[in-house]
Design a protein around this motif. Sequence first.
Motif, mmCIF file in Angstrom:
data_model
loop_
_atom_site.group_PDB
_atom_site.id
_atom_site.type_symbol
_atom_site.label_atom_id
_atom_site.label_comp_id
_atom_site.label_asym_id
_atom_site.label_seq_id
_atom_site.Cartn_x
_atom_site.Cartn_y
_atom_site.Cartn_z
ATOM 1 N N GLY A 89 20.829 -11.931 7.675
ATOM 2 C CA GLY A 89 21.236 -12.888 6.654
ATOM 3 C C GLY A 89 21.070 -14.320 7.122
ATOM 4 N N ARG A 90 21.428 -14.573 8.376
ATOM 5 C CA ARG A 90 21.255 -15.926 8.916
ATOM 6 C C ARG A 90 19.783 -16.318 8.922
ATOM 7 N NH1 ARG A 90 23.162 -18.418 14.823
ATOM 8 N NH2 ARG A 90 21.901 -20.301 14.667
ATOM 9 N N VAL A 102 14.368 -28.397 3.570
ATOM 10 C CA VAL A 102 15.685 -28.879 3.998
ATOM 11 C C VAL A 102 16.209 -27.998 5.128
ATOM 12 C CG1 VAL A 102 16.292 -29.920 1.775
ATOM 13 C CG2 VAL A 102 16.851 -27.515 2.205
ATOM 14 N N LEU A 103 17.244 -28.493 5.777
ATOM 15 C CA LEU A 103 17.798 -27.802 6.928
ATOM 16 C C LEU A 103 18.407 -26.462 6.542
ATOM 17 C CD1 LEU A 103 18.508 -28.219 10.002
ATOM 18 C CD2 LEU A 103 20.739 -29.012 9.210
ATOM 19 N N GLY A 104 18.199 -25.454 7.400
ATOM 20 C CA GLY A 104 18.759 -24.138 7.132
ATOM 21 C C GLY A 104 19.742 -23.676 8.169
ATOM 22 N N GLN A 105 20.307 -24.598 8.949
ATOM 23 C CA GLN A 105 21.242 -24.218 10.019
ATOM 24 C C GLN A 105 22.455 -23.481 9.447
ATOM 25 O OE1 GLN A 105 24.381 -25.089 11.445
ATOM 26 N NE2 GLN A 105 23.890 -24.186 13.434
ATOM 27 N N GLU A 106 23.031 -22.555 10.207
ATOM 28 C CA GLU A 106 24.019 -21.640 9.634
ATOM 29 C C GLU A 106 25.326 -22.295 9.214
ATOM 30 O OE1 GLU A 106 25.900 -18.715 12.042
ATOM 31 O OE2 GLU A 106 25.905 -19.943 13.823
ATOM 32 N N VAL A 108 25.509 -25.987 8.681
ATOM 33 C CA VAL A 108 25.241 -27.353 8.205
ATOM 34 C C VAL A 108 24.208 -27.312 7.086
ATOM 35 C CG1 VAL A 108 24.365 -29.633 8.840
ATOM 36 C CG2 VAL A 108 25.762 -28.346 10.472
ATOM 37 N N GLY A 109 24.496 -28.013 6.001
ATOM 38 C CA GLY A 109 23.529 -28.113 4.921
ATOM 39 C C GLY A 109 23.405 -26.844 4.111
ATOM 40 N N ALA A 110 22.185 -26.598 3.590
ATOM 41 C CA ALA A 110 21.971 -25.485 2.662
ATOM 42 C C ALA A 110 22.322 -24.149 3.289
ATOM 43 C CB ALA A 110 20.523 -25.487 2.191
ATOM 44 N N GLY A 111 21.933 -23.932 4.548
ATOM 45 C CA GLY A 111 22.241 -22.658 5.199
ATOM 46 C C GLY A 111 23.729 -22.431 5.332
ATOM 47 N N GLY A 112 24.474 -23.489 5.656
ATOM 48 C CA GLY A 112 25.925 -23.360 5.781
ATOM 49 C C GLY A 112 26.594 -23.031 4.457
ATOM 50 N N ILE A 113 26.072 -23.616 3.375
ATOM 51 C CA ILE A 113 26.637 -23.327 2.052
ATOM 52 C C ILE A 113 26.372 -21.869 1.674
ATOM 53 C CG2 ILE A 113 26.505 -23.883 -0.408
ATOM 54 C CD1 ILE A 113 25.767 -26.763 0.456
ATOM 55 N N ALA A 114 25.147 -21.408 1.895
ATOM 56 C CA ALA A 114 24.814 -20.009 1.582
ATOM 57 C C ALA A 114 25.687 -19.053 2.378
ATOM 58 C CB ALA A 114 23.334 -19.755 1.863
ATOM 59 N N TYR A 115 25.853 -19.355 3.658
ATOM 60 C CA TYR A 115 26.689 -18.513 4.519
ATOM 61 C C TYR A 115 28.140 -18.535 4.038
ATOM 62 C CZ TYR A 115 28.214 -16.516 9.028
ATOM 63 O OH TYR A 115 28.735 -15.721 10.019
ATOM 64 N N GLY A 116 28.635 -19.705 3.668
ATOM 65 C CA GLY A 116 30.001 -19.806 3.178
ATOM 66 C C GLY A 116 30.213 -19.036 1.879
ATOM 67 N N LEU A 117 29.247 -19.112 0.978
ATOM 68 C CA LEU A 117 29.397 -18.440 -0.317
ATOM 69 C C LEU A 117 29.524 -16.935 -0.170
ATOM 70 C CD1 LEU A 117 26.877 -20.461 -2.510
ATOM 71 C CD2 LEU A 117 29.350 -20.290 -2.896
ATOM 72 N N ARG A 118 28.836 -16.348 0.813
ATOM 73 C CA ARG A 118 28.964 -14.895 0.958
ATOM 74 C C ARG A 118 30.090 -14.497 1.921
ATOM 75 N NH1 ARG A 118 24.083 -15.857 3.773
ATOM 76 N NH2 ARG A 118 24.099 -15.142 5.936
#
Length: 445
Positions: A89-90, A102-106, A108-118
Amino acid sequence: MKLTILGGGGFRVPLVYGALLADHGEGRVTEVVLHDLDDRRLRAVSRVLAEQAEGVPGAPVVSATTDLDEALRGAAFVFSAIRVGGLQGRAADERIALAAGVLGQETVGAGGIAYGLRTVPVAVDIARRVARLAPDAWVINFTNPAGLVTEAMARHLGDRVIGICDSPVGLGRRIARVLGADPKHAFVDYVGLNHLGWVRALRVAGRDELPRLLGDPALLGSFEEGRLFGADWLRSLGAIPNEYLHYYYFNRETVRAYQRAERTRGAFLCDQQARFYAEAADPGVSALRAWDRTRAEREATYMAENRESAGAGEREEEDLSGGYEKVALALMRAIARDERTTLILNVRNRSTLHVLDADAVVEVPCLVDAGGAHPLAADPLPGHATGLVCAVKEVERQVLSAAESGSRATAVKAFALHPLVDSVNLARRLVDEYAAAHPGLGYLK
């Protein structure tokens, strides 16, 4: 005393157990229960822990289970280090964001939001179960994004959930070391959110030594953050940022470096850990030695793209030993034995930072005793930090709202408001692509 580790098949669990083995005081942890959804990973980590305990008198007894309720019952402390969606998933989070520029860090930024949502819905379920099955337990949260997840759990557990991170500890240790001070006798004035904080002072015997560091270009260039951010920028800020602020201050360069990399950090760790778990399943192999080799490689390559883009060089040997397990142990000891100590933790704000409300989880120095973690009074945020902290906290609140309501529009708002996502249309695209990649985001409508 029983400690339950959620994500008990995780790679860093042996760090926590190693810290427990060195604790011989009264009221120490005597029982460790590992919980994970993956029985294969549980068996591998259990083998590592068994080798660690060889020859250690009074080593905590270890058991493992895939039954969450069984793991929680009777726990005095619950250490949460889960990874919803796994490293696959990461890797997907990183790949989707980078493809969109854009940044995909787990965290910070978009990646952090995606990780948080799930992750938030799962963390909330855990919090509710703890409240029902182990109401007297203290939850120590290391699950990322740590500040966001701690705030989600605090809505059900109040102050009995405390978030930890090793970044501020490592930063304070490096600053003290370069100044010739003993980190144990230095007070680190650190303020912000998880992965979004600044050291504003380092006091030894009441004297702030940070101006001496900021005024000496040679000293500034002699440690990791000085090389990462550059002496001129640190002097302009008048503070030393957490390493994760490199993603904000040098975002364009970092995104390019990550796009040029052969594979993302998540993909690297996914492959690396797959090899470790396969090796640790072999009864003819020392699981502990396999883990040690893998950990050394993991730590040496941490934030490699950032250091490459900044010309910061390799990590120093002293910074390869981690640190979050020491924070976790110090926190448990302070609460269980009423051993008063000061730690930088993720807790509810109360009145610490006036620009945020009382329930916002912040990362600040806290006095810890048998009653939990109490944030210390702090000076206001510096002007350069206020807008960024408030913007990112609002993004976290939108993530919490989207996870609670299942609203796709609110999820889009969370992405669109983030300082590192520069378009509402891009936010919509990211929500669509993340939802397609992660079945756990099927709740967004």
